[in-house]
Design an enzyme around this catalytic site. Structure first.
Site, PDB file in Angstrom:
ATOM      1  N   ASP A 168      -5.870 -28.925 -58.777  1.00  0.00           N
ATOM      2  CA  ASP A 168      -6.518 -29.523 -57.359  1.00  0.00           C
ATOM      3  C   ASP A 168      -7.506 -28.553 -56.866  1.00  0.00           C
ATOM      4  OD1 ASP A 168      -4.134 -30.887 -58.488  1.00  0.00           O
ATOM      5  OD2 ASP A 168      -2.985 -30.676 -56.491  1.00  0.00           O
TER       6      ASP A 168
ATOM      7  N   GLU B 249       6.450 -21.650 -59.337  1.00  0.00           N
ATOM      8  CA  GLU B 249       5.388 -22.454 -59.486  1.00  0.00           C
ATOM      9  C   GLU B 249       4.103 -21.807 -60.485  1.00  0.00           C
ATOM     10  OE1 GLU B 249       4.345 -24.479 -56.181  1.00  0.00           O
ATOM     11  OE2 GLU B 249       3.103 -26.154 -57.249  1.00  0.00           O
TER      12      GLU B 249
HETATM   13  C1  9WN Z   1      -0.523 -33.088 -56.134  1.00  0.00           C
HETATM   14  C2  9WN Z   1       3.247 -31.661 -59.209  1.00  0.00           C
HETATM   15  C3  9WN Z   1       1.813 -31.432 -59.027  1.00  0.00           C
HETATM   16  C4  9WN Z   1       1.019 -31.036 -60.184  1.00  0.00           C
HETATM   17  C5  9WN Z   1      -0.241 -30.527 -60.171  1.00  0.00           C
HETATM   18  C6  9WN Z   1      -0.159 -29.670 -58.918  1.00  0.00           C
HETATM   19  C7  9WN Z   1       0.425 -30.112 -57.637  1.00  0.00           C
HETATM   20  C8  9WN Z   1      -0.054 -32.216 -56.113  1.00  0.00           C
HETATM   21  C9  9WN Z   1       0.271 -31.368 -54.808  1.00  0.00           C
HETATM   22  O1  9WN Z   1       1.667 -30.521 -57.942  1.00  0.00           O
HETATM   23  O2  9WN Z   1      -0.382 -31.391 -57.198  1.00  0.00           O
HETATM   24  O3  9WN Z   1      -0.633 -34.004 -57.221  1.00  0.00           O
HETATM   25  O4  9WN Z   1       0.889 -31.912 -53.897  1.00  0.00           O
HETATM   26  O5  9WN Z   1      -0.498 -30.370 -54.481  1.00  0.00           O
HETATM   27  O6  9WN Z   1      -1.610 -29.032 -58.558  1.00  0.00           O
HETATM   28  O7  9WN Z   1      -0.831 -30.005 -60.913  1.00  0.00           O
HETATM   29  O8  9WN Z   1       1.479 -31.998 -61.163  1.00  0.00           O
HETATM   30  O9  9WN Z   1       4.087 -30.497 -59.809  1.00  0.00           O
END
Ligand code: 9WN
Length: 439
Positions: A159, A379
């Site tokens: 992101d 994470e």
């Molecule tokens: C938005 C769930 C997800 C991962 C992504 C990570 C994070 C979400 C957030 O979490 O993104 O989709 O709320 O930040 O960047 O890679 O799939 O683990």
């Protein structure tokens, strides 16, 4: 011990037919998370691995898109921002979903799940859905070069990568004061900033307001996403063959994607994103640029150049893969995708190195195991100290470690499922894996 702990995390995060990435921070089903979880679950419960993927594809849209989130109706709307009320859309199945996608690593996952425990019914069910997912990308997101673009940083899975700083700068932020939930669970200096969130929200709202049809101010071809798109065709060729169908169209598609990536996204030892609006290559130092190592037909000189960059710029001899090159000014070892090491990104590059440089692949495998041994299934991790960041009991960190251990072994104990038993060469023995892992 690690194996038991990993299985404990996956059991705790299981929601009946799929696994949430994290109970508190991400309490719904996420698209590429489920693919990574399926890859790991295949090592101890192929049944859960199949359910993980089938449940996700249960929320596929009619146009073939696989939404990046399928919301659990039992979780209150406010538990995650932006929730179902914001996205305001339902899949034909009736599930509330988001309207954007994530890297298509699902065909790769489906094939590995099949290798772990061959199941032609599963393969025949998932194959047309995977083909439809590719069809959506090719038609709704295709460019004239044969590559596909993403319309939101969330679609990259990485992101707040510094690679998006330039294209995001031209996005008009939405109104201040979005009700973020993430910072209630994780320290704010490990997450994207409020300004990032205001831009994410503005982009998602604009896309939503076109009926999830037209890209807004952010429109880029990302190397990780396109590598996944190419590898999906390689996996679909194998799946098609196993189903008695013609693999050739998939082979041709994979070759065309690889060639287009080489021509349009490569420069000076790394693949980069390209801004579709301006045509400009967004030169950055993101480890997404190493993921094309996954493409089997990548020209050897390019693969060698990427390996050179992995060594010089990403310092992988240390055993970890930072998400952004440590020597670059934007590098931050603790903030989300701006430098920390992530198990999924490392796993992808590890896969790409296994045939080309097994010595380096082994270093990364040892490094992933060291990170979770020291800090648990966090994470993400500081690439130098291995200190854990973000949430704990994170599903793909647990799942992929099971895969790494099965392929690589642990503390002198040999691997039990090397290259998924040499690409199903001895499929009959696979039943052993689950029992062995839980023993
Ligand atoms: C938005 C769930 C997800 C991962 C992504 C990570 C994070 C979400 C957030 O979490 O993104 O989709 O709320 O930040 O960047 O890679 O799939 O683990």
């Amino acid at each position: 011990m690690i194996v038991r702990e990993a299985v404990r995390v996956l059991v705790a995060n299981w929601d009946g037919s799929y696994t949430v990435p994290s109970r508190r921070l991400y309490p719904h089903q996420w698209s590429w998370d489920s693919a990574f979880v399926a890859i790991g679950s295949a090592r101890w419960s192929p049944r859960r691995a199949r359910s993980e993927l089938l449940s996700l594809f249960g929320s596929q849209w009619r146009d073939g898109r696989v939404p990046h989130i399928a919301f659990n109706p039992e979780v209150p709307d406010g538990a995650y921002y932006p929730g179902p009320g914001f996205w305001d859309v339902r899949a034909p199945s009736g599930s509330a979903t988001s309207g954007i996608v994530q890297p298509p690593v699902h065909a790769l996952a489906a094939w590995r799940v099949h290798l772990a425990e061959p199941d032609s019914r599963f393969l025949r069910r998932i194959y047309p859905r995977l083909v439809a997912q590719q069809h959506f990308l090719r038609t709704a997101r295709g460019s004239e070069h044969g590559l596909v673009h993403i319309v939101h940083p969330w679609e990259s899975g990485m992101d707040n990568s510094p690679a998006w700083d330039a294209p995001l700068a031209s996005v008009q932020p939405g109104p201040a004061g979005v009700t973020r939930r993430d910072v209630a669970h994780v320290s704010a200096d490990e997450r994207p900033t409020d300004l990032d969130y205001e831009r994410y929200t503005a982009l998602a709202r604009a896309y939503r307001d076109t009926g999830y049809r037209r890209a807004g101010a952010f429109c880029v071809e990302d190397p990780l996403f396109n590598a996944a798109y190419g590898v999906a065709e390689v996996s679909l060729a194998k799946i098609a063959k196993a189903c008695g169908l013609d693999p050739e169209p998939h082979h041709r598609a994979a070759a065309a994607i690889t060639a287009a990536m080489v021509e349009h996204l490569y420069d000076d030892g790394l693949f980069h994103a390209r801004d579709v609006r301006t045509g400009i290559l967004l030169r950055s130092h993101s480890a997404a640029g190493l993921v094309p190592l996954l493409l089997p037909d990548l020209p050897r000189d390019l693969a060698n150049a990427l390996i050179g960059s992995a060594l010089d710029r990403f310092e992988i001899r240390e055993g970890t893969l930072p998400s952004y090159a440590p020597g670059a000014p934007e590098f931050d070892p603790a903030r989300y995708w701006r430098g920390p090491s992530w198990i999924n990104l490392t796993w992808l590059v590890w896969q790409g190195l296994r045939h080309r440089r097994p010595d380096l692949a082994d270093l990364l495998a040892d490094g992933m195991i060291a990170a979770v041994s020291q800090s648990g299934f966090r994470e993400y991790f500081d690439p130098f100290t291995l200190r854990g960041h973000g949430c704990g009991d994170f599903s793909w960190s647990a799942a992929l470690i099971l895969d790494v251990i099965a392929e690589h072994g642990l503390n002198g104990v040999p691997a039990t499922g090397g290259q998924i038993r040499q690409e199903a060469g001895s499929l009959g023995e696979q039943g052993e894996i689950g029992d062995h892992v839980l023993a």
